[in-house]
Design an enzyme around this catalytic site. Structure first.
Site, short mmCIF file in Angstrom:
data_model
loop_
_atom_site.label_atom_id
_atom_site.label_comp_id
_atom_site.label_asym_id
_atom_site.label_seq_id
_atom_site.Cartn_x
_atom_site.Cartn_y
_atom_site.Cartn_z
N HIS A 182 1.34 -21.36 -27.96
CA HIS A 182 1.48 -20.23 -28.87
C HIS A 182 1.66 -20.80 -30.28
O HIS A 182 2.61 -21.52 -30.56
CB HIS A 182 2.66 -19.35 -28.47
N GLU A 185 4.96 -21.13 -32.68
CA GLU A 185 6.17 -21.74 -32.15
C GLU A 185 6.27 -23.19 -32.61
O GLU A 185 6.12 -24.13 -31.83
CB GLU A 185 6.19 -21.60 -30.62
N ARG A 240 -0.11 -15.95 -32.83
CA ARG A 240 0.29 -16.39 -31.50
C ARG A 240 -0.87 -17.00 -30.69
O ARG A 240 -0.70 -18.02 -30.03
CB ARG A 240 0.84 -15.18 -30.73
N ASN A 256 -1.35 -18.47 -22.64
CA ASN A 256 -0.43 -18.41 -21.50
C ASN A 256 -0.55 -17.12 -20.70
O ASN A 256 0.41 -16.69 -20.07
CB ASN A 256 1.02 -18.60 -21.97
N HIS A 308 8.20 -23.70 -25.20
CA HIS A 308 7.99 -22.50 -26.01
C HIS A 308 9.22 -22.25 -26.89
O HIS A 308 10.23 -22.92 -26.79
CB HIS A 308 7.80 -21.28 -25.10
N SER A 309 9.13 -21.23 -27.73
CA SER A 309 10.29 -20.64 -28.39
C SER A 309 10.00 -19.16 -28.51
O SER A 309 8.83 -18.74 -28.49
CB SER A 309 10.53 -21.26 -29.77
N TYR A 310 11.07 -18.35 -28.61
CA TYR A 310 12.46 -18.69 -28.60
C TYR A 310 13.14 -17.91 -27.49
O TYR A 310 12.54 -17.00 -26.94
CB TYR A 310 13.13 -18.32 -29.95
N TYR A 361 11.09 -11.01 -17.40
CA TYR A 361 10.01 -10.03 -17.48
C TYR A 361 8.91 -10.49 -16.55
O TYR A 361 8.85 -11.65 -16.16
CB TYR A 361 9.46 -9.91 -18.91
N GLU A 383 12.21 -22.17 -23.06
CA GLU A 383 12.21 -21.42 -24.32
C GLU A 383 13.31 -22.01 -25.20
O GLU A 383 14.50 -21.97 -24.85
CB GLU A 383 12.49 -19.93 -24.06
#
Length: 766
Positions: A182, A185, A240, A256, A308-310, A361, A383
């Site tokens: 992404h 990030e 993104r 992703n 990844h973040s965040y 999620y 994350e």
């Protein structure tokens, strides 16, 4: 302050009609006047209505619950019109973007070999230069970067292999790291590079790191989405996706959401302008095809992390459905995830939450689901910092702290996959023994780089710190678990022990790894109770104000309908902050404080109590357990973490108070409620059956004649007896775990020449 579920998401709303559409690189996208808000989404229908305001998703996925958006003034008015509850976190995000851009423009050039390179974020070209510097500096550890694919816009996607010069790289267990799928990030590539850089720098000076690199091979792809990453620098800081031309005026596919496992399901979108657009088919994108082929080309890969973040999470499969891997992988991934978060916290006390991906999620078509499903390699998404205060514009001064804490997690993962067998203790090792009582220890053996010989697990144990160890075979239980039984140990004595197992190739694995040089040690001591309050009668503790009270909870209140505090406890009364309902908002701290209790001479001081706790995230409402040795200066033992901790059930809680209370004459405990924010409320604390207990070394009788503390009176005690008799200080230094009063054989309170004849009689018999 809102609470609507477990999903924390960030979305950007653009006044010009959506950043999923093409932008001129010479005209950077601006977000003047846009606010960063946290919205309490109550339903999927409401989420659809929010999307109709023209939004761009800012975190990895979305759903019912707390969702973050950056909204234009027009979109904010739309939220108001929908009657959506929200809270403003940042009043103007463009100010942060401008400040970041100005700082980067003024940043000096830094040599890639200088640790100051990590003082700020770096472009893709600077990242590639950094990797080239690795190759030049550590030619025996790092391959030259090599191309694994080509992006949609024709840019090379590079990877690098890192391993020690010992052995065949493809024959070692492999660990794969990837970042920057992404684009926005930016902390992702910096963190991947920091961890690898630490391993390379420490190879020559740290034997443990040298062992890891000699046993493992790392496959590292730092920037898996180079087109998007460059676009986030040149044009849209909050971009993104990739930069595929979708043919309808929109651009980009979510890297992703384009993997085969679960492709097309919940948490992805078939709309090309969506930030979670999954593409036209699994692996429709050149970027994901490159990563797929790279992973499959290295069948020795045993573990994978996608950075990844965040959100500060460590997540394992699955994301596409409410599933976890089958056993034994489920427990192994959970354990490693928890161990990694523990290691992270140990560095800067930043809390990351371990959980299965779906628990945040549903997200379909994600890399970790495919890696695990296609190869069997353990796979995680990490994350990184933070939880929404800065979002994707994490301040540059947090790059190194983030790298430091994640490096600790990487070391945990490396330690695991460098082993032949993993020896673990599911219930922990005992911290003390009950005198004269055998103690069972549950031991589990997991195959990592080897296969356990099921007849080999053995306990080696002895009393004291000298003499031979006795070998005791472990008793096999179900699956990979065994039972070890520590023999009965006399009061006041220490028992040493270690474990051994062999692989089917006759390779020996020990726990501790360097046993018997290092061994486990535990003492047999009696337990004393220092403080006890079952709350059936009022213990008369000090209340500073607020809603603290002793009595029986009424069961009223409870903002989200969980089981009320009257259910699940068996006593007559409690001390609570909710006896007649929810706690109030906008209140300061109020305390419940015990009387002073005395821990002089005591060891391993523990607190145990039952609690019922309903408190929101610590950034809103606060609950604390604190300790003091003077009644005025207080230290946190525990506070509710920045996660959903409203458990709505009676739970037994135990804390080690030793760092503060051990051998202290005056100790106080305090439960604190507050401060609280405005908004939703819960029922706060309820506390029952409080007990402080400890070990009392002075509670053991002496063992006359046993001067070497091996549990026996024999000829091995002669020299220690002479030393105790003639040079007590030297005896204490030579036998620090023994009680010199064992030499008082005639029990006159002295160790002197009057003890010689009684000692000889003990030694030789009547």
């Amino acid at each position: 302050m809102f609470r609507g579920g477990s999903v924390w998401v960030t979305v950007l709303v653009l006044s010009f009609g959506g950043a999923a559409f093409a932008q001129d690189a010479d005209q950077p996208v601006r977000f003047d006047g846009h606010k960063f808000v946290r919205v309490a989404v109550q339903s999927l229908e409401q989420l659809d209505a929010i999307h109709a305001l023209d939004v761009i998703l800012m975190s990895d996925a979305e759903g019912v619950g707390l969702v973050d958006f950056v909204v234009s003034p027009q979109a904010l008015a739309g939220l108001d019109a929908l009657g959506v509850s929200y809270k403003v976190l940042n009043d103007d995000i463009q100010k942060d973007i401008d400040a970041e851009r100005a700082r980067l423009a003024a940043a000096p050039e830094v040599d890639p070999r200088d640790r100051g390179w990590f003082d700020d974020y770096k472009t893709n070209d600077q990242i590639l230069q950094f990797i080239d510097a690795w190759t030049a500096t550590y030619p025996n550890l790092v391959s030259a970067k090599y191309q694994i694919g080509t992006s949609w816009e024709g840019r090379p996607i590079y990877a690098v292999t890192i391993t020690g010069p010992v052995g065949n790289p493809s024959a070692k267990p492999g660990i794969c790291f990837n970042g920057t799928c992404h684009a926005r990030e930016w902390i992702s590539p910096m963190t991947v590079l920091y961890s690898m850089d630490r391993l390379l720098r420490e190879y020559a000076t740290d034997p443990e790191v040298r062992n890891l690199l000699d046993k493992l091979t790392f496959y590292v792809c730092v920037v898996t989405n180079p087109d998007g990453y460059l676009y986030s620098w040149s044009t849209n800081r909050l971009w993104r996706k990739t930069r595929r031309n979708n043919g309808d005026g929109s651009y980009g596919v979510d890297w992703n959401r384009n993997f085969a496992k679960g492709w097309g399901g919940s948490g992805s979108s078939g709309t090309p302008s969506s930030d979670t657009y999954r593409g036209t088919a699994p692996f429709s994108e050149p970027e994901t095809q490159a990563f797929r082929d790279y992973v499959l080309a290295h069948p020795n890969i045993r573990a994978h992390i996608d950075f990844h973040s965040y959100s500060q999470l460590v997540m394992w499969p699955f994301g596409y459905a409410s599933l976890e891997p089958p056993e034994p992988d489920r427990t192994a991934m959970r354990t490693l995830g928890t161990d990694m978060t523990t290691a992270i916290y140990s560095v800067h006390q930043v809390t990351y939450t371990p959980q299965a991906c779906y628990q945040l999620y549903l997200a379909s078509g994600v890399s970790i689901d495919w890696v695990y499903d296609a190869t069997g390699a353990f796979s995680w998404t990490i994350e990184l910092r933070d939880t929404g205060e800065y979002g994707f514009q994490l301040p540059a001064n947090q790059i190194i702290p983030t790298g430091e804490e994640i490096y600790a997690a990487v070391r945990v993962l490396c330690d695991y996959f460098s082993l032949l067998l993993k020896i673990e203790f599911p219930n922990g090792l005992p911290t003390f023994l009950f005198p004269d009582t055998p103690e069972d220890v549950l031991v589990s053996f997991t195959n990592v780089g080897g296969t356990l010989d099921p007849n080999s697990p053995t306990l080696f144990t002895r009393v004291g710190s000298s003499g031979a160890f006795t070998a005791v075979p472990l008793t096999p239980l179900d699956g990979k678990q065994y039972r070890a039984t520590l023999p009965a140990t006399p009061c006041g004595y220490k028992r040493q022990f270690y474990f051994s197992a062999e692989t089917t190739n006759h390779e020996i694995v020990l726990s501790p790894p360097d046993a018997p040089t290092t061994v486990y040690e535990v003492e047999a001591l009696p337990i004393v109770t220092v403080l006890a309050a079952n709350m059936d009668t009022n213990p008369g503790w000090t209340i500073s104000g607020g809603q603290w009270a002793w009595g029986r909870p009424t069961g009223s209140g409870g903002a989200y309908g969980g089981p009320d505090p009257t259910s699940g406890f068996t006593g007559l009364n409690v001390y609570g902050y909710n006896l007649s309902g929810d706690y109030t908002n906008n209140m300061p701290e109020y305390h419940l404080t015990t009387p002073a209790f005395n821990c002089t001479g005591l060891q391993q001081v523990k607190l145990g109590f039952w609690r019922w706790l309903g408190v929101e995230r610590s950034q809103y409402d606060h609950a604390y357990l604190r300790i003091s040795t003077n009644g005025s200066t207080w230290t946190n033992v525990w506070q509710n973490p920045n996660a959903d901790t409203a458990d709505y059930a009676w739970t037994y809680q135990e804390f080690d108070l030793s760092p503060w209370a051990e051998n202290k004459p005056t100790v106080y405990l305090r439960w604190t409620m507050g401060t609280t924010d405005s908004g939703w409320t819960f029922c706060g604390w309820n506390i029952d059956d409080v007990e402080v207990f400890a070990l009392d070394p002075a509670g053991c009788p002496t063992h006359p004649g046993d001067l070497n503390c091996d549990g026996h009176v024999d000829f091995g005690d002669i020299n220690p007896f002479v030393l105790a008799l003639t040079n007590p200080a030297s005896y204490a230094a030579t036998f620090p775990n023994c009680n010199i009063m064992n030499g008082d054989v005639n029990k006159d309170g002295l160790v002197d020449f009057g003890d010689i004849n009684p000692f000889v009689r003990l030694l030789t018999g009547p």
